[in-house]
Design a protein around this motif. Sequence first.
Motif, PDB file in Angstrom:
ATOM      1  N   ALA A  45       0.836  -1.203   0.000  1.00 55.19           N
ATOM      2  CA  ALA A  45       0.000   0.000   0.000  1.00 55.19           C
ATOM      3  C   ALA A  45       0.875   1.259   0.000  1.00 55.19           C
ATOM      4  O   ALA A  45       0.562   2.240  -0.682  1.00 55.19           O
ATOM      5  CB  ALA A  45      -0.943   0.002   1.209  1.00 55.19           C
ATOM      6  N   GLY A  46       1.978   1.224   0.727  1.00 55.81           N
ATOM      7  CA  GLY A  46       2.894   2.357   0.714  1.00 55.81           C
ATOM      8  C   GLY A  46       3.506   2.577  -0.659  1.00 55.81           C
ATOM      9  O   GLY A  46       3.612   3.713  -1.137  1.00 55.81           O
ATOM     10  N   VAL A  47       3.894   1.495  -1.310  1.00 57.41           N
ATOM     11  CA  VAL A  47       4.448   1.594  -2.670  1.00 57.41           C
ATOM     12  C   VAL A  47       3.389   2.148  -3.618  1.00 57.41           C
ATOM     13  O   VAL A  47       3.674   3.032  -4.435  1.00 57.41           O
ATOM     14  CB  VAL A  47       4.957   0.219  -3.156  1.00 57.41           C
ATOM     15  N   MET A  48       2.151   1.654  -3.510  1.00 57.13           N
ATOM     16  CA  MET A  48       1.074   2.125  -4.398  1.00 57.13           C
ATOM     17  C   MET A  48       0.795   3.610  -4.193  1.00 57.13           C
ATOM     18  O   MET A  48       0.342   4.289  -5.111  1.00 57.13           O
ATOM     19  CB  MET A  48      -0.207   1.317  -4.165  1.00 57.13           C
ATOM     20  N   THR A  49       1.071   4.123  -3.018  1.00 58.51           N
ATOM     21  CA  THR A  49       0.851   5.544  -2.737  1.00 58.51           C
ATOM     22  C   THR A  49       2.032   6.393  -3.185  1.00 58.51           C
ATOM     23  O   THR A  49       1.857   7.416  -3.846  1.00 58.51           O
ATOM     24  CB  THR A  49       0.615   5.747  -1.230  1.00 58.51           C
ATOM     25  N   LEU A  50       3.242   5.974  -2.827  1.00 63.83           N
ATOM     26  CA  LEU A  50       4.427   6.810  -3.053  1.00 63.83           C
ATOM     27  C   LEU A  50       4.993   6.730  -4.468  1.00 63.83           C
ATOM     28  O   LEU A  50       5.469   7.731  -5.002  1.00 63.83           O
ATOM     29  CB  LEU A  50       5.518   6.452  -2.049  1.00 63.83           C
ATOM     30  N   LEU A  51       4.971   5.560  -5.089  1.00 61.53           N
ATOM     31  CA  LEU A  51       5.590   5.408  -6.403  1.00 61.53           C
ATOM     32  C   LEU A  51       4.919   6.266  -7.478  1.00 61.53           C
ATOM     33  O   LEU A  51       5.616   6.967  -8.214  1.00 61.53           O
ATOM     34  CB  LEU A  51       5.639   3.937  -6.813  1.00 61.53           C
ATOM     35  N   PRO A  52       3.583   6.260  -7.598  1.00 66.55           N
ATOM     36  CA  PRO A  52       2.980   7.123  -8.626  1.00 66.55           C
ATOM     37  C   PRO A  52       3.333   8.602  -8.439  1.00 66.55           C
ATOM     38  O   PRO A  52       3.597   9.307  -9.417  1.00 66.55           O
ATOM     39  CB  PRO A  52       1.473   6.886  -8.459  1.00 66.55           C
ATOM     40  N   ALA A  53       3.368   9.060  -7.207  1.00 68.15           N
ATOM     41  CA  ALA A  53       3.705  10.463  -6.947  1.00 68.15           C
ATOM     42  C   ALA A  53       5.146  10.762  -7.353  1.00 68.15           C
ATOM     43  O   ALA A  53       5.434  11.822  -7.923  1.00 68.15           O
ATOM     44  CB  ALA A  53       3.483  10.791  -5.467  1.00 68.15           C
ATOM     45  N   ALA A  54       6.049   9.833  -7.089  1.00 67.06           N
ATOM     46  CA  ALA A  54       7.459  10.034  -7.451  1.00 67.06           C
ATOM     47  C   ALA A  54       7.638  10.028  -8.969  1.00 67.06           C
ATOM     48  O   ALA A  54       8.393  10.847  -9.515  1.00 67.06           O
ATOM     49  CB  ALA A  54       8.332   8.953  -6.808  1.00 67.06           C
ATOM     50  N   LEU A  55       6.958   9.127  -9.663  1.00 67.41           N
ATOM     51  CA  LEU A  55       7.036   9.087 -11.123  1.00 67.41           C
ATOM     52  C   LEU A  55       6.438  10.358 -11.729  1.00 67.41           C
ATOM     53  O   LEU A  55       6.990  10.937 -12.663  1.00 67.41           O
ATOM     54  CB  LEU A  55       6.313   7.850 -11.665  1.00 67.41           C
ATOM     55  N   ASP A  56       5.329  10.798 -11.177  1.00 62.26           N
ATOM     56  CA  ASP A  56       4.686  12.021 -11.642  1.00 62.26           C
ATOM     57  C   ASP A  56       5.605  13.232 -11.436  1.00 62.26           C
ATOM     58  O   ASP A  56       5.738  14.067 -12.328  1.00 62.26           O
ATOM     59  CB  ASP A  56       3.375  12.230 -10.884  1.00 62.26           C
ATOM     60  N   ALA A  57       6.243  13.311 -10.279  1.00 62.14           N
ATOM     61  CA  ALA A  57       7.111  14.456  -9.972  1.00 62.14           C
ATOM     62  C   ALA A  57       8.265  14.546 -10.966  1.00 62.14           C
ATOM     63  O   ALA A  57       8.588  15.642 -11.456  1.00 62.14           O
ATOM     64  CB  ALA A  57       7.641  14.344  -8.539  1.00 62.14           C
ATOM     65  N   GLN A  58       8.899  13.421 -11.275  1.00 65.38           N
ATOM     66  CA  GLN A  58      10.020  13.443 -12.225  1.00 65.38           C
ATOM     67  C   GLN A  58       9.561  13.881 -13.605  1.00 65.38           C
ATOM     68  O   GLN A  58      10.186  14.730 -14.243  1.00 65.38           O
ATOM     69  CB  GLN A  58      10.687  12.060 -12.294  1.00 65.38           C
ATOM     70  N   LEU A  59       8.461  13.322 -14.080  1.00 67.22           N
ATOM     71  CA  LEU A  59       7.979  13.666 -15.417  1.00 67.22           C
ATOM     72  C   LEU A  59       7.503  15.120 -15.487  1.00 67.22           C
ATOM     73  O   LEU A  59       7.746  15.805 -16.479  1.00 67.22           O
ATOM     74  CB  LEU A  59       6.869  12.708 -15.846  1.00 67.22           C
ATOM     75  N   GLN A  60       6.849  15.584 -14.435  1.00 66.24           N
ATOM     76  CA  GLN A  60       6.412  16.988 -14.406  1.00 66.24           C
ATOM     77  C   GLN A  60       7.627  17.918 -14.438  1.00 66.24           C
ATOM     78  O   GLN A  60       7.662  18.879 -15.201  1.00 66.24           O
ATOM     79  CB  GLN A  60       5.596  17.269 -13.134  1.00 66.24           C
ATOM     80  N   ARG A  61       8.602  17.617 -13.610  1.00 60.47           N
ATOM     81  CA  ARG A  61       9.803  18.456 -13.504  1.00 60.47           C
ATOM     82  C   ARG A  61      10.600  18.471 -14.806  1.00 60.47           C
ATOM     83  O   ARG A  61      10.976  19.529 -15.301  1.00 60.47           O
ATOM     84  CB  ARG A  61      10.685  17.937 -12.363  1.00 60.47           C
ATOM     85  N   ASP A  62      10.835  17.301 -15.380  1.00 63.41           N
ATOM     86  CA  ASP A  62      11.732  17.199 -16.526  1.00 63.41           C
ATOM     87  C   ASP A  62      11.059  17.379 -17.875  1.00 63.41           C
ATOM     88  O   ASP A  62      11.716  17.807 -18.832  1.00 63.41           O
ATOM     89  CB  ASP A  62      12.441  15.835 -16.517  1.00 63.41           C
ATOM     90  N   GLN A  63       9.783  17.051 -17.988  1.00 68.74           N
ATOM     91  CA  GLN A  63       9.137  17.035 -19.304  1.00 68.74           C
ATOM     92  C   GLN A  63       7.789  17.756 -19.352  1.00 68.74           C
ATOM     93  O   GLN A  63       7.133  17.738 -20.386  1.00 68.74           O
ATOM     94  CB  GLN A  63       8.945  15.586 -19.774  1.00 68.74           C
ATOM     95  N   ASP A  64       7.360  18.335 -18.238  1.00 70.56           N
ATOM     96  CA  ASP A  64       6.056  19.000 -18.172  1.00 70.56           C
ATOM     97  C   ASP A  64       4.943  18.044 -18.611  1.00 70.56           C
ATOM     98  O   ASP A  64       4.055  18.393 -19.393  1.00 70.56           O
ATOM     99  CB  ASP A  64       6.046  20.281 -19.021  1.00 70.56           C
ATOM    100  N   LEU A  65       5.033  16.805 -18.114  1.00 66.45           N
ATOM    101  CA  LEU A  65       4.058  15.751 -18.400  1.00 66.45           C
ATOM    102  C   LEU A  65       3.602  15.124 -17.098  1.00 66.45           C
ATOM    103  O   LEU A  65       4.403  14.953 -16.186  1.00 66.45           O
ATOM    104  CB  LEU A  65       4.690  14.623 -19.214  1.00 66.45           C
TER     105      LEU A  65
END
Length: 163
Positions: free
Chosen positions: A19-39
Amino acid sequence: MTETRWLTDEQQRAWRGLAGVMTLLPAALDAQLQRDQDLTHFAYWVLAMLSEAPTRSLQMSDLAAASRSSLSRLSHLVARLEERGWVRRERSTEDARATFAVLTDEGYAKVVAAAPGHVETVRSLVFDGLSDAQVRQLETISRIIFGRLDPEHRLAGIQGTGR
């Protein structure tokens, strides 16, 4: 009334970890893509699904299934991707009710540009901490859980590799 089948202590620890992975991993993937690619991660996933399709196009209903989203949510995203010139919609020539999302050359270039950073983030957050045996276990466990979530195998075609 059936008796509740409570989790064992070991199952509880495993569940809370998942459950922790399901919560934290999507947010971390989103943060990288938002920061680097505006996606968003969802936008990247949709672009990646289209880039992997043989004609770089998928019927909207199939793309909704592949991206694990509602048709309404996907339609809103595709409208934003159209504004950026990354996707266009086309009516089916065979079924006037069907609409296809088509990845443009600009959209393909965007997903290709985003892929290295995304893959590095996935590798860093997920795979670098696992042995080869643990990766095989993760694949087996994921396949089993996925099969229970999708018993009709509607999404089986999207379980493969991706960007």
